[in-house]
Design a protein around this motif. Structure first.
Motif, PDB file in Angstrom:
ATOM      1  N   TYR A 151       0.722  -0.890   0.591  1.00  0.00           N
ATOM      2  CA  TYR A 151      -0.034   0.072  -0.490  1.00  0.00           C
ATOM      3  C   TYR A 151       0.864   1.290  -0.101  1.00  0.00           C
ATOM      4  O   TYR A 151       1.831   1.793   0.535  1.00  0.00           O
ATOM      5  N   ALA A 152       0.331   1.731  -0.714  1.00  0.00           N
ATOM      6  CA  ALA A 152       0.561   3.587  -0.361  1.00  0.00           C
ATOM      7  C   ALA A 152      -0.125   4.095   0.654  1.00  0.00           C
ATOM      8  O   ALA A 152      -0.628   4.031   0.279  1.00  0.00           O
ATOM      9  N   MET A 153       0.787   4.439   0.989  1.00  0.00           N
ATOM     10  CA  MET A 153       0.181   5.770   2.586  1.00  0.00           C
ATOM     11  C   MET A 153       0.241   7.034   2.240  1.00  0.00           C
ATOM     12  O   MET A 153       1.078   7.700   1.744  1.00  0.00           O
ATOM     13  N   GLY A 154      -0.801   7.902   2.746  1.00  0.00           N
ATOM     14  CA  GLY A 154      -0.866   9.671   2.798  1.00  0.00           C
ATOM     15  C   GLY A 154      -1.295   9.459   4.391  1.00  0.00           C
ATOM     16  O   GLY A 154      -1.698   9.148   5.256  1.00  0.00           O
ATOM     17  N   TRP A 155      -0.834  11.025   3.935  1.00  0.00           N
ATOM     18  CA  TRP A 155      -1.667  11.598   5.455  1.00  0.00           C
ATOM     19  C   TRP A 155      -2.946  12.930   4.316  1.00  0.00           C
ATOM     20  O   TRP A 155      -2.297  13.417   3.440  1.00  0.00           O
ATOM     21  N   PHE A 156      -3.219  12.938   5.234  1.00  0.00           N
ATOM     22  CA  PHE A 156      -4.649  14.246   5.054  1.00  0.00           C
ATOM     23  C   PHE A 156      -5.063  15.097   6.286  1.00  0.00           C
ATOM     24  O   PHE A 156      -4.933  14.354   7.611  1.00  0.00           O
ATOM     25  N   VAL A 204      -2.255  15.760   2.478  1.00  0.00           N
ATOM     26  CA  VAL A 204      -0.791  16.369   2.911  1.00  0.00           C
ATOM     27  C   VAL A 204       0.415  16.314   2.725  1.00  0.00           C
ATOM     28  O   VAL A 204       1.170  16.984   2.423  1.00  0.00           O
ATOM     29  N   ALA A 205       0.530  14.411   2.671  1.00  0.00           N
ATOM     30  CA  ALA A 205       1.153  14.270   1.749  1.00  0.00           C
ATOM     31  C   ALA A 205       1.197  12.079   2.103  1.00  0.00           C
ATOM     32  O   ALA A 205       0.823  12.290   2.768  1.00  0.00           O
ATOM     33  N   ALA A 206       2.473  12.059   0.715  1.00  0.00           N
ATOM     34  CA  ALA A 206       2.017  10.484   1.243  1.00  0.00           C
ATOM     35  C   ALA A 206       3.485  10.187   0.655  1.00  0.00           C
ATOM     36  O   ALA A 206       4.093  10.096  -0.291  1.00  0.00           O
ATOM     37  N   VAL A 207       3.341   8.750   0.578  1.00  0.00           N
ATOM     38  CA  VAL A 207       4.497   7.949   0.621  1.00  0.00           C
ATOM     39  C   VAL A 207       4.532   6.322  -0.157  1.00  0.00           C
ATOM     40  O   VAL A 207       3.303   5.788  -0.420  1.00  0.00           O
ATOM     41  N   ARG A 227       8.886  21.833   4.726  1.00  0.00           N
ATOM     42  CA  ARG A 227       8.080  21.935   6.770  1.00  0.00           C
ATOM     43  C   ARG A 227       8.142  20.775   6.748  1.00  0.00           C
ATOM     44  O   ARG A 227       8.483  19.569   8.041  1.00  0.00           O
ATOM     45  N   PHE A 228       6.915  19.643   6.719  1.00  0.00           N
ATOM     46  CA  PHE A 228       6.684  18.437   6.857  1.00  0.00           C
ATOM     47  C   PHE A 228       7.536  17.017   6.014  1.00  0.00           C
ATOM     48  O   PHE A 228       8.036  17.940   4.785  1.00  0.00           O
ATOM     49  N   THR A 229       7.619  16.388   6.327  1.00  0.00           N
ATOM     50  CA  THR A 229       8.609  15.526   6.190  1.00  0.00           C
ATOM     51  C   THR A 229       7.530  13.865   6.259  1.00  0.00           C
ATOM     52  O   THR A 229       7.538  12.998   7.642  1.00  0.00           O
ATOM     53  N   ILE A 230       7.144  12.768   5.435  1.00  0.00           N
ATOM     54  CA  ILE A 230       6.784  11.535   5.723  1.00  0.00           C
ATOM     55  C   ILE A 230       8.547  10.454   4.946  1.00  0.00           C
ATOM     56  O   ILE A 230       8.895  10.840   3.736  1.00  0.00           O
ATOM     57  N   CYS A 272      -4.282   9.281   8.605  1.00  0.00           N
ATOM     58  CA  CYS A 272      -3.527   8.471   8.335  1.00  0.00           C
ATOM     59  C   CYS A 272      -4.932   7.797   6.873  1.00  0.00           C
ATOM     60  O   CYS A 272      -5.604   7.342   7.401  1.00  0.00           O
ATOM     61  N   ALA A 273      -3.847   7.419   5.148  1.00  0.00           N
ATOM     62  CA  ALA A 273      -5.145   6.416   4.499  1.00  0.00           C
ATOM     63  C   ALA A 273      -4.118   5.308   4.279  1.00  0.00           C
ATOM     64  O   ALA A 273      -2.753   6.362   3.907  1.00  0.00           O
ATOM     65  N   ALA A 274      -4.390   4.575   3.237  1.00  0.00           N
ATOM     66  CA  ALA A 274      -3.747   3.549   2.756  1.00  0.00           C
ATOM     67  C   ALA A 274      -4.668   3.265   1.577  1.00  0.00           C
ATOM     68  O   ALA A 274      -5.549   3.587   1.457  1.00  0.00           O
ATOM     69  N   LYS A 275      -3.687   2.983  -0.079  1.00  0.00           N
ATOM     70  CA  LYS A 275      -4.452   3.160  -0.950  1.00  0.00           C
ATOM     71  C   LYS A 275      -3.563   1.838  -1.361  1.00  0.00           C
ATOM     72  O   LYS A 275      -2.004   1.887  -1.557  1.00  0.00           O
ATOM     73  N   ILE A 276      -3.811   0.419  -2.463  1.00  0.00           N
ATOM     74  CA  ILE A 276      -3.524   0.029  -3.090  1.00  0.00           C
ATOM     75  C   ILE A 276      -2.425   0.313  -3.612  1.00  0.00           C
ATOM     76  O   ILE A 276      -2.563   1.544  -5.033  1.00  0.00           O
ATOM     77  N   GLU A 277      -0.999   0.093  -4.321  1.00  0.00           N
ATOM     78  CA  GLU A 277       0.012   0.963  -4.921  1.00  0.00           C
ATOM     79  C   GLU A 277      -0.445   1.512  -6.474  1.00  0.00           C
ATOM     80  O   GLU A 277      -0.559  -0.360  -6.662  1.00  0.00           O
ATOM     81  N   SER A 278      -0.514   2.388  -7.078  1.00  0.00           N
ATOM     82  CA  SER A 278      -0.799   1.813  -8.216  1.00  0.00           C
ATOM     83  C   SER A 278       0.053   2.744  -8.899  1.00  0.00           C
ATOM     84  O   SER A 278      -0.033   2.975 -10.351  1.00  0.00           O
ATOM     85  N   GLY A 279       1.371   3.616  -8.639  1.00  0.00           N
ATOM     86  CA  GLY A 279       2.144   4.301  -8.582  1.00  0.00           C
ATOM     87  C   GLY A 279       1.797   6.203  -9.211  1.00  0.00           C
ATOM     88  O   GLY A 279       2.062   6.974  -9.747  1.00  0.00           O
ATOM     89  N   VAL A 280       0.440   5.920  -9.358  1.00  0.00           N
ATOM     90  CA  VAL A 280      -0.699   7.932  -9.222  1.00  0.00           C
ATOM     91  C   VAL A 280      -1.379   8.183  -8.662  1.00  0.00           C
ATOM     92  O   VAL A 280      -1.802   7.007  -7.937  1.00  0.00           O
ATOM     93  N   ASP A 281      -2.464   8.710  -8.535  1.00  0.00           N
ATOM     94  CA  ASP A 281      -2.862   9.541  -7.214  1.00  0.00           C
ATOM     95  C   ASP A 281      -2.705   9.361  -6.531  1.00  0.00           C
ATOM     96  O   ASP A 281      -3.906   9.299  -5.278  1.00  0.00           O
TER      97      ASP A 281
END
Length: 125
Positions: free
Chosen positions: A32-37, A48-51, A67-70, A96-105
């Protein structure tokens, strides 16, 4: 399937720092790709950020860039958000949220399937 759980929020003065953590259950965390909102009162939830799944690619909203680092530690099933030089306008509930890694979005909220309950960050002036 993963279930994110955020921690590390709190009250901090402007200019200070906080580190948020997101521990995700599930054996497929690295898929999973992970994001912060975040969502401030009366406003829509915003990116906010994603990795990426490997941690090799990171993405930031313009308002937090510099200022922020993920980061993430797949061995610990955990993603982090280091927040420095905090401003009152950073006050929000952070998710915090998770999405299936797709390389986009990575910044699109509706691409994320699994969400945590959120942690409050309050920055006083």
């Amino acid at each position: 399937q993963v279930q994110p759980v955020e921690s590390g929020g709190g009250l901090v003065q402007a200019g200070g720092s906080l580190r948020l953590s997101c521990a995700a259950s599930g054996r497929t965390f690295s898929s999973y790709a992970m994001g912060w909102f975040r969502q401030a009162p009366g406003k829509e939830r915003e990116f906010v950020a994603a990795v990426s799944w490997s941690g090799g690619r990171t993405y930031y909203a313009e308002s937090v860039k510099g200022r922020f680092t993920i980061s993430r530690d797949n061995a610990k099933n955990t993603v982090y958000l280091q927040m420095n030089s905090l401003k009152p306008e950073d006050t929000a509930v952070y998710y915090c949220a998770a999405k299936i890694e797709s390389g986009v979005d990575y910044s699109r909220l509706n691409q994320y399937t699994y969400w945590g309950q959120g942690t409050q960050v309050t920055v006083s002036s």
